[in-house]
Motif scaffolding. Structure first.
Motif, short mmCIF file in Angstrom:
data_model
loop_
_atom_site.label_atom_id
_atom_site.label_comp_id
_atom_site.label_asym_id
_atom_site.label_seq_id
_atom_site.Cartn_x
_atom_site.Cartn_y
_atom_site.Cartn_z
N VAL A 1 0.86 -1.19 0.00
CA VAL A 1 0.00 0.00 0.00
C VAL A 1 0.89 1.23 0.00
CG1 VAL A 1 -1.71 1.33 1.29
CG2 VAL A 1 -1.91 -1.17 1.16
N LEU A 2 0.62 2.14 -0.91
CA LEU A 2 1.42 3.35 -1.09
C LEU A 2 0.56 4.58 -0.80
CD1 LEU A 2 4.01 4.79 -2.16
CD2 LEU A 2 3.02 4.59 -4.46
N GLN A 3 0.94 5.35 0.21
CA GLN A 3 0.24 6.60 0.52
C GLN A 3 0.96 7.77 -0.14
OE1 GLN A 3 -0.46 7.36 4.67
NE2 GLN A 3 -1.40 9.35 4.31
N LEU A 4 0.19 8.61 -0.84
CA LEU A 4 0.76 9.75 -1.56
C LEU A 4 0.52 11.04 -0.80
CD1 LEU A 4 -0.54 8.85 -5.15
CD2 LEU A 4 1.63 8.19 -4.08
N PHE A 5 1.51 11.91 -0.81
CA PHE A 5 1.40 13.24 -0.20
C PHE A 5 1.48 14.27 -1.32
CE2 PHE A 5 3.88 10.82 3.13
CZ PHE A 5 2.75 10.49 3.89
#
Length: 417
Positions: free
Chosen positions: A139-143
């Protein structure tokens, strides 16, 4: 262990997992569900994220300001408007208190305790039964901005304290993991959790229904429980004018649990919070995400499920159960087009909305209630899929007279006095 006749109210993924583990422990189990099949409400078209590392309460430092900043935006992570709903304002006051850093850390720890255990149990089920439910790994969280990255700092600190594998990434590192991310959308960096997962929740629930039925669980569909009453040391359920007796009952009916508990004198600070999703066919597989992506600004998830892409998120506190807010749908379309514009036609997606039972502090309520032989598996909020397997195993252990595998401190009704 004494074999019991146990009724599970609710056929979502939480209820199905609870029924399976009760039957596996040797109990005679029935599931009472008002729809025609399992996973028809909050479980039906949710984000699909099974991410213990991202299991976090909505009540977090900076969230009140974030909500206010989006109050009049065309797209927003939270839908609010002036209202005279006393229940909402009572819930909101409690929620604001839980946004303090110390409370956030306590609540996140409680949620992650259930979520990490649940992920381990889910993997055991998957390996034992060779389950396939369109699962993906990572899972990749983007900012989008540095401010988004700063808001995530308490969560990142918690990951480090608990030795959860994670990587902070610059924009180039993000694109190395998800090369199809649009080049012209503002990107300050990301957070990658390689051990977190995503998957098709209703597909899993239907497979577990088949397995549960094969070991004796009876499913009663299109059946509505109107009341629960203590009876001769057990319980009686009023179901569509008929009485059904059992030794014990587990409430796993999401927001419908609230009214049934209120009749028993148990008042819970649960509020129904509606989430949305948009599911579209992938038209260009090279431009679609490989796994699951989270948008930190809009609190939305983008997941790949076979030949489809799903964008899910938003928290709607204001609309009617049968209403879908255009503003919420615009938010999902924006998130999809911002990150993977050539993957699908999001405006032609199938849109869905469903309410989750949200407690102001985030963690679920598991275990016994003040009413003998009435047990709770409620309040998972948007993390129901991430907690279902573990929460179901916990309930089965408690009803069977065994100590659960996890520390139950802060996960029972005792936290509300």
């Amino acid at each position: 262990m004494t074999q019991k006749q146990v009724a599970v109210i609710g056929g979502g993924v939480v209820g199905v997992c609870t029924a399976y583990f009760l039957a596996a422990a040797g109990h005679d189990v029935s599931v009472i569900e008002r729809h025609h099949n399992v996973a028809q409400e909050a479980s039906f078209a949710n984000a699909g994220i099974v991410a213990p590392g991202h299991a976090t309460p909505w009540a977090a430092p900076g969230m009140p300001a974030k909500i206010l900043s989006h109050l009049f935006s065309a797209e927003a992570p939270v839908m609010l408007k002036p209202t005279l709903d006393r229940a909402l304002w009572r819930w909101a006051r409690r929620w604001l208190d839980e946004c303090e850093l110390d409370r956030y850390r306590i609540n996140k720890n409680r949620m992650q305790r259930v979520a990490f255990y649940s992920r381990d149990i889910l993997r055991q089920l998957r390996e034992h039964y060779q389950l396939e439910y369109e699962q993906t790994q990572g899972v990749l969280q983007l900012f989008r901005t540095e401010k988004d990255a700063q808001m995530a700092e308490p969560a990142i600190a918690a990951l480090a304290e608990n030795d959860v594998p994670h990587r902070l990434l610059d924009p180039e590192g993000v694109r190395a993991i998800e090369p199809a991310i649009a080049a012209d959308t503002s990107l300050a960096g990301g957070l990658y959790l390689p051990q977190d997962e995503a998957g098709n929740c209703p597909l899993f629930a239907k497979r577990m229904k088949q397995i549960a039925a094969s070991i004796g669980v009876q499913f009663h569909f299109t059946s509505v429980v109107h009341a629960i009453e203590p009876e001769n040391g057990g319980v009686a359920l009023q179901i569509d004018g008929e009485k059904y007796s059992a030794d014990a009952v587990v409430l796993a009916a999401g927001v419908d649990s609230v009214q049934l508990l209120k009749q028993l004198g148990i008042q819970l600070p649960i509020y129904p919070v509606k989430g949305y999703s948009a599911t579209a066919l992938i038209k260009n597989f090279d431009q679609a995400p490989q796994a699951a992506v989270l948008d930190g600004t809009y609190n939305a998830a983008i997941t790949r499920m076979g030949g489809r892409i799903r964008v899910a998120g938003t928290a709607d506190f204001v609309s009617r159960p049968d209403e879908q807010l255009e503003r919420a749908l615009r938010t999902l379309i924006k998130v999809g087009n911002d990150w993977f514009p050539d993957a699908a036609n999001y405006a032609q997606a199938t849109f869905w909305s469903g309410a989750s039972a949200m407690l102001p502090d985030g963690a679920p309520l598991l275990g016994a209630s003040p009413i003998r032989n009435v047990y709770l598996n409620v309040g998972h909020g948007s993390s129901g899929w991430a907690m279902a397997a573990g929460a179901g195993k916990v309930l089965a252990d408690i009803i069977s007279g065994y100590a659960p595998d996890i520390d139950m401190d802060g996960l029972t009704l005792a936290r509300y006095g």
